[in-house]
Enzyme design. Structure first.
Site, PDB file in Angstrom:
ATOM      1  N   PRO A 321       0.859  -1.184   0.098  1.00 27.56           N
ATOM      2  CA  PRO A 321       0.103  -0.011  -0.165  1.00 27.56           C
ATOM      3  C   PRO A 321       0.857   1.182   0.019  1.00 27.56           C
ATOM      4  O   PRO A 321       2.011   1.416   0.647  1.00 27.56           O
ATOM      5  CB  PRO A 321      -0.872   0.018   1.466  1.00 27.56           C
ATOM      6  CG  PRO A 321       0.131  -1.020   2.270  1.00 27.56           C
ATOM      7  CD  PRO A 321       0.883  -1.850   1.267  1.00 27.56           C
ATOM      8  N   GLY A 322       0.604   2.236  -0.749  1.00 30.29           N
ATOM      9  CA  GLY A 322       0.981   3.307  -0.772  1.00 30.29           C
ATOM     10  C   GLY A 322       0.159   4.490  -0.462  1.00 30.29           C
ATOM     11  O   GLY A 322       0.119   5.040   0.670  1.00 30.29           O
ATOM     12  N   ARG A 323      -0.661   4.833  -1.289  1.00 33.92           N
ATOM     13  CA  ARG A 323      -1.815   5.929  -1.215  1.00 33.92           C
ATOM     14  C   ARG A 323      -2.561   5.452   0.289  1.00 33.92           C
ATOM     15  O   ARG A 323      -2.974   6.672   0.892  1.00 33.92           O
ATOM     16  CB  ARG A 323      -2.782   5.726  -2.470  1.00 33.92           C
ATOM     17  CG  ARG A 323      -3.884   6.616  -2.260  1.00 33.92           C
ATOM     18  CD  ARG A 323      -4.993   6.481  -3.313  1.00 33.92           C
ATOM     19  NE  ARG A 323      -4.437   5.847  -4.374  1.00 33.92           N
ATOM     20  CZ  ARG A 323      -4.109   6.472  -5.486  1.00 33.92           C
ATOM     21  NH1 ARG A 323      -4.318   7.730  -5.688  1.00 33.92           N
ATOM     22  NH2 ARG A 323      -3.621   5.988  -6.697  1.00 33.92           N
ATOM     23  N   CYS A 391       0.062  28.914 -16.257  1.00 32.23           N
ATOM     24  CA  CYS A 391      -0.312  29.188 -17.514  1.00 32.23           C
ATOM     25  C   CYS A 391      -0.932  28.065 -18.337  1.00 32.23           C
ATOM     26  O   CYS A 391      -0.261  27.616 -19.234  1.00 32.23           O
ATOM     27  CB  CYS A 391       0.926  30.040 -18.209  1.00 32.23           C
ATOM     28  SG  CYS A 391       1.492  31.364 -17.434  1.00 32.23           S
ATOM     29  N   TYR A 421       1.138  10.841  -3.904  1.00 29.74           N
ATOM     30  CA  TYR A 421       1.196  11.406  -5.558  1.00 29.74           C
ATOM     31  C   TYR A 421       0.756  12.968  -5.708  1.00 29.74           C
ATOM     32  O   TYR A 421       0.354  13.065  -6.749  1.00 29.74           O
ATOM     33  CB  TYR A 421       0.152  10.558  -6.278  1.00 29.74           C
ATOM     34  CG  TYR A 421       0.614   8.923  -6.080  1.00 29.74           C
ATOM     35  CD1 TYR A 421       1.822   8.332  -6.572  1.00 29.74           C
ATOM     36  CD2 TYR A 421      -0.451   8.435  -5.321  1.00 29.74           C
ATOM     37  CE1 TYR A 421       1.989   7.093  -6.212  1.00 29.74           C
ATOM     38  CE2 TYR A 421      -0.236   6.873  -5.185  1.00 29.74           C
ATOM     39  CZ  TYR A 421       0.906   6.264  -5.612  1.00 29.74           C
ATOM     40  OH  TYR A 421       1.328   5.030  -5.396  1.00 29.74           O
TER      41      TYR A 421
HETATM   42  C1  LIG Z   1       2.092   2.176  -7.584  1.00 29.17           C
HETATM   43  C2  LIG Z   1       2.268   0.798  -6.927  1.00 29.17           C
HETATM   44  C3  LIG Z   1       2.109   0.318  -5.471  1.00 29.17           C
HETATM   45  C4  LIG Z   1       1.146   1.362  -4.603  1.00 29.17           C
HETATM   46  O1  LIG Z   1      -0.182   1.815  -5.193  1.00 29.17           O
HETATM   47  P1  LIG Z   1      -1.020   2.535  -4.439  1.00 29.17           P
HETATM   48  O2  LIG Z   1      -2.220   2.594  -5.231  1.00 29.17           O
HETATM   49  O3  LIG Z   1      -0.144   3.906  -3.696  1.00 29.17           O
HETATM   50  O4  LIG Z   1      -1.263   1.502  -3.081  1.00 29.17           O
HETATM   51  C5  LIG Z   1       2.345  -0.786  -5.109  1.00 29.17           C
HETATM   52  N1  LIG Z   1       2.853  -1.802  -5.927  1.00 29.17           N
HETATM   53  C6  LIG Z   1       3.175  -1.377  -6.978  1.00 29.17           C
HETATM   54  C7  LIG Z   1       4.233  -2.522  -8.034  1.00 29.17           C
HETATM   55  C8  LIG Z   1       3.035  -0.218  -7.546  1.00 29.17           C
HETATM   56  O5  LIG Z   1       3.514   0.118  -8.817  1.00 29.17           O
END
Ligand SMILES: *Cc1c(COP(=O)(O)O)cnc(C)c1O
Length: 463
Positions: A321-323, A391, A421
């Site tokens: 998980p990132g987001r 612009c 992001y």
């Molecule tokens: C972008 C990405 C993530 C994270 O995605 P989220 O939408 O931020 O959770 C995890 N694994 C891979 C391989 C990615 O490219």
């Protein structure tokens, strides 16, 4: 800050124009906890506070625009993911969502691992003390230098993304006299976004090796023959901003199918499976994301069930998980500059940032919410479009949102859920300086990424 009403007086359209909005909310002063960081409230004067500090004080001390990140919320979300998956699984935070040294230290302290996808992200992770064996290295076109650095540093895994990369990584590992742990990223033909998934998606994308036509099986065959690679598992990442778990269900079914074929052909059971990231968050009150423990339960059950059916030992699961970790923890604080009411359409509210600090609206038609945060207002809701100072007419931060009709130059407004992001995709378009990231916690604020300066800009310009 001036708090006088806009001289022209914004007007209302009798019929609201087309757009992605629901009816105006009953109360514009309420901050929906779903879209705001955990410690956000309004104080007795109606000013937004986060981590015990008011938005007005943050603006005075750090200027605007600024990303304000709630450290306690970040740590709580990281911990919730870690706890939800327990000791039989690994959580890799996807660094591309937002990475800085402070974030790396928090992740380390909370027991998470880290995904990087460039030399720059790897350098950031290592410089903040993330142990290399807890780092996974991704990307569809890692350079030879990046691969060499990753192997030399001892990253825990490299996720192989193409046939050429299998050979390239093997070759470099061999040169360095190392055996590198790798996963093979496959595309399973599932594409998931928000509430939908397509189980028969074309594998028409740059990432991964298609399962279709036996390509993934061939990739595993080749990798297994190379002594300098230790193939630890299969990787699949199916989309972004996903709420519905059924896409993962189909993906896991197909990945486990491949593990079964590998067992049948090579007599080995690969020990790991990575299901990627892509879990959704609430950008507006209409979004209903799942809690980490629900996601962990669903994913673990799916993989266990599929493996039992295939008579395989359940592999160790990892997720990325990132987001879902950083997204909700930050908001962007802007000052309102100019206000332009367009009769029968909407009112354009310009802020001191824009597409350089949040490209997602222009790039993905992303939806965001916005609130007046330096005061409360009893004025009627007014249909607004929050735009930047660039612009470019596509320079929109919030396409359709209601703000109080007395919004005025000098007011502070904030856009929640900008932790993921936004800073990581920020640009210098129009030579606008990238905003700082300010972490707040327990009544104190600390700059973790400083604001860019004109000196920074000119330093690169060596002509
Ligand atoms: C972008 C990405 C993530 C994270 O995605 P989220 O939408 O931020 O959770 C995890 N694994 C891979 C391989 C990615 O490219």
């Amino acid at each position: 800050m001036s708090r006088s009403a806009h001289p022209a007086g914004p007007r209302h359209a009798d019929v609201l124009p087309e757009g992605h909005y629901s009816a105006p909310p009953a109360d514009l002063n309420t901050l929906d906890p779903k879209v705001w960081a955990q410690t956000v409230t309004r104080n007795e004067d109606g000013v937004l506070t986060v981590g015990g500090i008011t938005a007005t004080r943050l603006a005075e001390e750090h200027g605007t625009p600024a990303y304000i990140l709630d450290e306690a919320d970040f740590r709580a979300r990281a911990r919730a993911w870690r706890t939800a998956f327990g000791h039989d699984a690994d959580v890799f935070y996807a660094g591309k969502a937002f990475l800085s040294r402070a974030v790396v230290r928090w992740l380390h302290e909370e027991g998470l691992n880290l995904d990087v996808c460039s030399g720059g992200e790897l350098a950031t992770a290592l410089s903040a003390g993330m142990p290399a064996d807890r780092i996974a290295f991704h990307g569809n076109n890692k350079s030879k230098d990046e691969i060499r650095r990753a192997i030399t540093e001892g990253v825990g895994r490299i996720v192989l993304d193409s046939f050429q990369e299998i050979v390239r990584v093997a070759h470099i590992a061999q040169e360095l006299g190392k055996r590198q742990r790798v996963q093979i990223r496959i595309t399973v033909g599932v594409e998931a976004h928000t509430h939908e998934f397509i189980a028969t998606a074309h594998e028409d994308q740059k990432f991964g090796i298609p399962l279709a036509g036996g390509q993934a099986a061939e990739a595993v065959r080749r990798a297994l023959q190379l002594d300098s690679l230790e193939v630890i598992g299969i990787h699949s990442h199916i989309g972004s901003q996903i709420f519905d778990m059924s896409g993962f269900e189909v993906a896991a079914h197909r990945v486990v199918g491949l593990l079964k074929d590998i067992r049948d052909e090579h007599g080995i059971e690969l020990p790991e499976i990575d299901l990627g990231g892509g879990l959704g968050i609430a950008y507006t009150s209409d979004d209903d994301p799942r809690e980490p423990h629900e996601i962990a339960k669903a994913l673990t059950e799916i993989v266990t069930r599929e493996c039992e059916a295939a008579r395989l030992r359940t592999p160790r699961i990892s997720v990325e998980p990132g987001r879902a970790i950083v997204g909700p923890t930050a908001f962007t604080l802007y000052e309102v500059g100019t206000i332009k009411p367009l009769d029968g359409l909407r009112t354009y509210v310009s802020v001191d940032g824009g597409m350089s600090d949040n490209i997602r609206t222009a790039l993905y038609d992303a939806e965001y919410s916005v609130a007046l945060v330096s005061r409360v207002s009893d004025a009627a809701p007014m249909l607004a479009r929050v735009v930047g100072k660039h612009c470019e007419s596509g320079d929109i931060v919030v396409k359709d949102a209601f703000l109080p009709a007395d919004i005025a130059p000098g007011d502070l407004i904030a856009v929640p859920a900008t932790g993921a992001y936004c800073r990581s995709m920020a640009s210098n378009y129009n030579h606008v300086l990238r905003p700082p990231v300010v972490a707040v916690s327990d009544g104190a604020s600390r700059v973790i990424v400083r604001r860019e300066t004109e000196e920074d800009l000119l330093r690169l310009d060596v002509g």
